[in-house]
Design an enzyme around this catalytic site. Structure first.
Site, mmCIF file in Angstrom:
data_model
loop_
_atom_site.group_PDB
_atom_site.id
_atom_site.type_symbol
_atom_site.label_atom_id
_atom_site.label_comp_id
_atom_site.label_asym_id
_atom_site.label_seq_id
_atom_site.Cartn_x
_atom_site.Cartn_y
_atom_site.Cartn_z
ATOM 1 N N HIS A 17 0.843 -1.202 0.000
ATOM 2 C CA HIS A 17 0.000 0.000 0.000
ATOM 3 C C HIS A 17 0.883 1.259 0.000
ATOM 4 C CE1 HIS A 17 -2.994 -2.728 2.287
ATOM 5 N NE2 HIS A 17 -3.474 -2.586 1.087
ATOM 6 N N LYS A 41 -17.915 -7.523 7.650
ATOM 7 C CA LYS A 41 -16.548 -8.047 7.600
ATOM 8 C C LYS A 41 -15.943 -8.079 9.001
ATOM 9 C CE LYS A 41 -13.393 -7.491 3.689
ATOM 10 N NZ LYS A 41 -12.641 -6.524 2.882
ATOM 11 N N ARG A 90 -1.566 -6.384 -8.516
ATOM 12 C CA ARG A 90 -0.454 -7.285 -8.243
ATOM 13 C C ARG A 90 -0.333 -8.410 -9.255
ATOM 14 N NH1 ARG A 90 -2.449 -7.923 -2.197
ATOM 15 N NH2 ARG A 90 -4.318 -7.529 -3.419
ATOM 16 N N SER A 127 -2.426 -7.870 2.848
ATOM 17 C CA SER A 127 -2.822 -7.748 4.254
ATOM 18 C C SER A 127 -3.176 -9.126 4.807
ATOM 19 C CB SER A 127 -4.021 -6.807 4.397
ATOM 20 O OG SER A 127 -3.668 -5.509 4.031
#
Ligand code: ADP
Length: 153
Positions: A17, A41, A90, A127
């Site tokens: 990030h 979440k 990515r 993460s």
């Protein structure tokens, strides 16, 4: 003034990030890191912790702001008058996922999504991998900015 939001969960912020934000500020006058709050979440770090990690990471960079939001990202962009969403890519899985979201966002609004390809050194970092390392008490510190610390370390 050209502003972009960089939306995400940041649970926690990683060097991946950090790389995207540091490169984002060379393209935009301001990058607003927007922590999405999704009530369905489960997070490892509370919103306050996630926000604090990010604020400390960018405390010396006046071009970076940190906010949290709920609901649709495009609605939030309208609310704060931002026309660009910054996202990192990515791998092909990120691309497929991001493509659908970016197309949807364009249908819903005029907001344009700008993608930056990950740097080679940080392309493997996520993460979720960091959280896994923390759960098993591994050395997560190499993958995150210095401001990220668990309560025990
Ligand atoms: P989300 O829950 O929306 O996936 P994340 O916090 O995981 O939120 O990611 C936010 C943004 O950061 C996404 O655009 C994601 O692709 C990007 N990102 C995450 N890790 C990296 C990395 N290692 N390199 C580049 N971009 C990354």
């Amino acid at each position: 003034m050209k502003k972009a939001i960089f939306p995400g969960s940041f649970d926690p912020i990683t060097l991946g990030h950090l790389d995207i934000v540091n490169r984002g500020v060379t393209l935009f006058d301001e990058v607003i890191i927007a922590i999405g709050e999704n009530s369905s979440k489960e997070y490892m770090f509370s919103l306050e912790e996630r926000k604090k990690f990010i604020e400390n990471t960018f405390k010396d960079n006046p071009k970076v702001k940190v906010v949290s939001y709920q609901g649709l990202t495009t609605e939030f962009c309208k609310e704060i008058g931002v026309n660009f969403i910054l996202r990192g890519l990515r791998n092909p899985a990120d691309f497929e996922f991001e493509k659908a979201i970016a197309h949807t966002n364009r249908e819903l609004s005029k907001v344009e999504t700008v993608f930056l390809l990950t740097s080679t050194q940080t392309s493997f970092i996520s993460s979720s991998i960091v959280r896994e390392i923390i759960r098993f008490k591994g050395d997560y510190k190499k993958l995150v900015p210095n401001s990220v610390r668990t309560k025990k370390s």
